[in-house]
Design a protein around this motif. Structure first.
Motif, PDB file in Angstrom:
ATOM      1  N   GLY A 142      33.894  73.632  29.080  1.00  0.00           N
ATOM      2  CA  GLY A 142      33.413  74.992  29.322  1.00  0.00           C
ATOM      3  C   GLY A 142      34.377  75.815  30.146  1.00  0.00           C
ATOM      4  O   GLY A 142      34.112  76.983  30.430  1.00  0.00           O
ATOM      5  N   SER A 143      35.503  75.223  30.541  1.00  0.00           N
ATOM      6  CA  SER A 143      36.506  75.959  31.321  1.00  0.00           C
ATOM      7  C   SER A 143      37.766  76.138  30.496  1.00  0.00           C
ATOM      8  O   SER A 143      38.284  75.182  29.923  1.00  0.00           O
ATOM      9  CB  SER A 143      36.844  75.204  32.610  1.00  0.00           C
ATOM     10  N   LEU A 144      38.276  77.353  30.482  1.00  0.00           N
ATOM     11  CA  LEU A 144      39.512  77.651  29.746  1.00  0.00           C
ATOM     12  C   LEU A 144      40.735  77.509  30.644  1.00  0.00           C
ATOM     13  O   LEU A 144      41.862  77.680  30.195  1.00  0.00           O
ATOM     14  CB  LEU A 144      39.447  79.088  29.186  1.00  0.00           C
ATOM     15  N   ARG A 145      40.531  77.210  31.908  1.00  0.00           N
ATOM     16  CA  ARG A 145      41.614  77.135  32.882  1.00  0.00           C
ATOM     17  C   ARG A 145      42.550  75.978  32.545  1.00  0.00           C
ATOM     18  O   ARG A 145      42.101  74.866  32.256  1.00  0.00           O
ATOM     19  CB  ARG A 145      40.982  76.890  34.264  1.00  0.00           C
ATOM     20  N   ILE A 146      43.869  76.246  32.640  1.00  0.00           N
ATOM     21  CA  ILE A 146      44.864  75.208  32.325  1.00  0.00           C
ATOM     22  C   ILE A 146      44.613  73.940  33.145  1.00  0.00           C
ATOM     23  O   ILE A 146      44.606  72.834  32.612  1.00  0.00           O
ATOM     24  CB  ILE A 146      46.302  75.724  32.612  1.00  0.00           C
ATOM     25  N   ASP A 147      44.408  74.112  34.464  1.00  0.00           N
ATOM     26  CA  ASP A 147      44.230  72.952  35.342  1.00  0.00           C
ATOM     27  C   ASP A 147      42.753  72.619  35.574  1.00  0.00           C
ATOM     28  O   ASP A 147      42.385  72.133  36.645  1.00  0.00           O
ATOM     29  CB  ASP A 147      44.915  73.204  36.691  1.00  0.00           C
ATOM     30  N   SER A 148      41.964  72.854  34.593  1.00  0.00           N
ATOM     31  CA  SER A 148      40.517  72.669  34.732  1.00  0.00           C
ATOM     32  C   SER A 148      40.130  71.230  35.084  1.00  0.00           C
ATOM     33  O   SER A 148      40.584  70.274  34.455  1.00  0.00           O
ATOM     34  CB  SER A 148      39.850  73.063  33.405  1.00  0.00           C
ATOM     35  N   SER A 149      39.245  71.108  36.060  1.00  0.00           N
ATOM     36  CA  SER A 149      38.716  69.778  36.387  1.00  0.00           C
ATOM     37  C   SER A 149      37.857  69.264  35.237  1.00  0.00           C
ATOM     38  O   SER A 149      37.861  68.063  34.927  1.00  0.00           O
ATOM     39  CB  SER A 149      37.870  69.813  37.660  1.00  0.00           C
ATOM     40  N   ASN A 150      37.124  70.143  34.598  1.00  0.00           N
ATOM     41  CA  ASN A 150      36.253  69.716  33.494  1.00  0.00           C
ATOM     42  C   ASN A 150      37.066  69.201  32.313  1.00  0.00           C
ATOM     43  O   ASN A 150      36.753  68.156  31.738  1.00  0.00           O
ATOM     44  CB  ASN A 150      35.338  70.873  33.076  1.00  0.00           C
TER      45      ASN A 150
ATOM     46  N   GLU B 200      29.997  75.804  36.385  1.00  0.00           N
ATOM     47  CA  GLU B 200      29.002  76.876  36.471  1.00  0.00           C
ATOM     48  C   GLU B 200      29.733  78.122  36.951  1.00  0.00           C
ATOM     49  O   GLU B 200      30.587  78.030  37.830  1.00  0.00           O
ATOM     50  CB  GLU B 200      27.936  76.467  37.499  1.00  0.00           C
ATOM     51  N   TYR B 201      29.422  79.248  36.357  1.00  0.00           N
ATOM     52  CA  TYR B 201      29.976  80.522  36.822  1.00  0.00           C
ATOM     53  C   TYR B 201      28.814  81.449  37.187  1.00  0.00           C
ATOM     54  O   TYR B 201      27.912  81.662  36.362  1.00  0.00           O
ATOM     55  CB  TYR B 201      30.808  81.204  35.725  1.00  0.00           C
ATOM     56  N   ALA B 202      28.885  82.001  38.394  1.00  0.00           N
ATOM     57  CA  ALA B 202      27.860  82.973  38.830  1.00  0.00           C
ATOM     58  C   ALA B 202      26.453  82.449  38.543  1.00  0.00           C
ATOM     59  O   ALA B 202      25.606  83.157  38.002  1.00  0.00           O
ATOM     60  CB  ALA B 202      28.091  84.340  38.165  1.00  0.00           C
ATOM     61  N   PHE B 203      26.250  81.181  38.888  1.00  0.00           N
ATOM     62  CA  PHE B 203      24.956  80.508  38.742  1.00  0.00           C
ATOM     63  C   PHE B 203      24.454  80.479  37.302  1.00  0.00           C
ATOM     64  O   PHE B 203      23.256  80.438  37.041  1.00  0.00           O
ATOM     65  CB  PHE B 203      23.895  81.091  39.698  1.00  0.00           C
ATOM     66  N   GLY B 204      25.393  80.479  36.375  1.00  0.00           N
ATOM     67  CA  GLY B 204      25.006  80.410  34.975  1.00  0.00           C
ATOM     68  C   GLY B 204      26.012  79.619  34.163  1.00  0.00           C
ATOM     69  O   GLY B 204      26.987  79.063  34.690  1.00  0.00           O
TER      70      GLY B 204
ATOM     71  N   ALA C 188      30.338  69.815  35.959  1.00  0.00           N
ATOM     72  CA  ALA C 188      31.168  69.505  37.137  1.00  0.00           C
ATOM     73  C   ALA C 188      31.584  70.819  37.764  1.00  0.00           C
ATOM     74  O   ALA C 188      32.350  71.582  37.180  1.00  0.00           O
ATOM     75  CB  ALA C 188      32.386  68.683  36.717  1.00  0.00           C
ATOM     76  N   SER C 189      31.056  71.057  38.954  1.00  0.00           N
ATOM     77  CA  SER C 189      31.224  72.385  39.540  1.00  0.00           C
ATOM     78  C   SER C 189      31.136  72.277  41.058  1.00  0.00           C
ATOM     79  O   SER C 189      31.066  71.172  41.601  1.00  0.00           O
ATOM     80  CB  SER C 189      30.105  73.283  38.983  1.00  0.00           C
ATOM     81  N   SER C 190      31.114  73.420  41.728  1.00  0.00           N
ATOM     82  CA  SER C 190      30.904  73.381  43.176  1.00  0.00           C
ATOM     83  C   SER C 190      29.454  72.999  43.463  1.00  0.00           C
ATOM     84  O   SER C 190      29.169  72.155  44.305  1.00  0.00           O
ATOM     85  CB  SER C 190      31.202  74.747  43.788  1.00  0.00           C
ATOM     86  N   VAL C 191      28.563  73.639  42.741  1.00  0.00           N
ATOM     87  CA  VAL C 191      27.127  73.328  42.844  1.00  0.00           C
ATOM     88  C   VAL C 191      26.656  72.871  41.451  1.00  0.00           C
ATOM     89  O   VAL C 191      26.432  71.702  41.209  1.00  0.00           O
ATOM     90  CB  VAL C 191      26.310  74.544  43.337  1.00  0.00           C
ATOM     91  N   GLY C 192      26.503  73.826  40.558  1.00  0.00           N
ATOM     92  CA  GLY C 192      26.307  73.503  39.155  1.00  0.00           C
ATOM     93  C   GLY C 192      24.871  73.357  38.667  1.00  0.00           C
ATOM     94  O   GLY C 192      24.633  73.265  37.464  1.00  0.00           O
ATOM     95  N   GLU C 193      23.912  73.332  39.600  1.00  0.00           N
ATOM     96  CA  GLU C 193      22.516  73.043  39.203  1.00  0.00           C
ATOM     97  C   GLU C 193      21.955  74.009  38.169  1.00  0.00           C
ATOM     98  O   GLU C 193      21.296  73.597  37.212  1.00  0.00           O
ATOM     99  CB  GLU C 193      21.598  73.111  40.430  1.00  0.00           C
TER     100      GLU C 193
ATOM    101  N   PHE D 253      30.472  69.553  43.993  1.00  0.00           N
ATOM    102  CA  PHE D 253      31.688  69.413  44.823  1.00  0.00           C
ATOM    103  C   PHE D 253      32.829  68.739  44.050  1.00  0.00           C
ATOM    104  O   PHE D 253      33.520  67.874  44.575  1.00  0.00           O
ATOM    105  CB  PHE D 253      31.383  68.626  46.113  1.00  0.00           C
ATOM    106  N   ILE D 254      32.998  69.139  42.805  1.00  0.00           N
ATOM    107  CA  ILE D 254      33.956  68.442  41.950  1.00  0.00           C
ATOM    108  C   ILE D 254      35.370  68.455  42.520  1.00  0.00           C
ATOM    109  O   ILE D 254      36.096  67.459  42.418  1.00  0.00           O
ATOM    110  CB  ILE D 254      33.936  69.013  40.493  1.00  0.00           C
ATOM    111  N   ARG D 255      35.774  69.547  43.153  1.00  0.00           N
ATOM    112  CA  ARG D 255      37.167  69.622  43.622  1.00  0.00           C
ATOM    113  C   ARG D 255      37.430  68.560  44.705  1.00  0.00           C
ATOM    114  O   ARG D 255      38.556  68.073  44.835  1.00  0.00           O
ATOM    115  CB  ARG D 255      37.506  71.022  44.155  1.00  0.00           C
ATOM    116  N   ALA D 256      36.400  68.206  45.452  1.00  0.00           N
ATOM    117  CA  ALA D 256      36.572  67.198  46.511  1.00  0.00           C
ATOM    118  C   ALA D 256      36.637  65.791  45.926  1.00  0.00           C
ATOM    119  O   ALA D 256      36.943  64.830  46.636  1.00  0.00           O
ATOM    120  CB  ALA D 256      35.422  67.295  47.505  1.00  0.00           C
TER     121      ALA D 256
END
Ligand SMILES: Cc1cc2nc3c(=O)[nH]c(=O)nc-3n(C[C@H](O)[C@H](O)[C@H](O)COP(=O)(O)O)c2cc1C
Length: 180
Positions: A14-22, A82-86, A114-119, A146-149
């Protein structure tokens, strides 16, 4: 001696970021099942915005390709932030294109958020997948806050429990496909 057939697993980040954790989680899972055709869908950012007027018997070619890929997959694993709680818009856009085609009906699906919160995104996606009547496999859902941690600078999972949990999600998906 019979050799088990390689499974076709479509992995969607769900992430288009090159260095995406997901995306990195999906690449890790890909690395542990070389016996299967576990491949990363890279068309999310090329899909047109969902428009019911285009959702006819001749949808855009990107949508035809998406639906064909889903139909041909033995199972699907989604891993998303999750982006903006969605739910990230590009991922939701993709799911909206599967409503009328019924491409996900009974399809074995696993979901990792996998997100900071993500619920909120996790709950929302489960609801959407339920409405689409996907087969959300038993043991195949995981929320990783807390995926980044839990990853290092090279995007490798450093938290042992998380590494075990994501492997278990994939195992559950493969087991459900074997039973279906
Ligand atoms: C625009 C934006 C909005 C975000 N909103 C949330 C949020 O609502 N909840 C959350 O858990 N994380 C949020 N985050 C943080 C992401 O969870 C975090 O950046 C995550 O690592 C992104 O996944 P990725 O590494 O796969 O790209 C947001 C990040 C961005 C860029």
């Amino acid at each position: 001696m019979s050799v088990a057939k390689p499974l076709n697993i479509m992995a969607i980040s769900g992430s288009l970021r090159i260095d995406s954790s997901n995306t990195s989680i999906l690449k890790f899972l890909q690395s542990i099942v070389p016996q299967h055709n576990f491949w990363l869908y890279d068309g999310l950012d090329k899909l047109p915005h969902f428009n019911p007027a285009l959702d006819n018997e001749h949808p855009p070619i990107e949508i035809q390709n998406l639906r064909k890929a889903i139909t041909e997959a033995d199972g699907i694993i989604i891993c998303t932030p999750e982006y903006a709680f969605g739910v990230p818009g590009s991922l939701k856009n993709m799911l909206d294109w599967t409503v009328s085609s019924g491409s996900l009906v009974d399809k074995p699906v696993a979901l990792i958020t996998a997100s900071s919160v993500g619920e909120s995104a996790h709950a929302s996606l489960l609801k959407t997948l339920e409405v689409l009547t996907a087969n959300i496999v038993k043991g195949g859902t995981l929320l990783i806050p807390f995926i980044r941690a839990k990853m290092n600078a090279e995007n490798q999972i450093t938290d042992e429990q998380t590494e075990q949990n994501v492997q278990n999600v994939l195992k559950a998906l493969l087991a459900a496909i074997a039973q279906s």
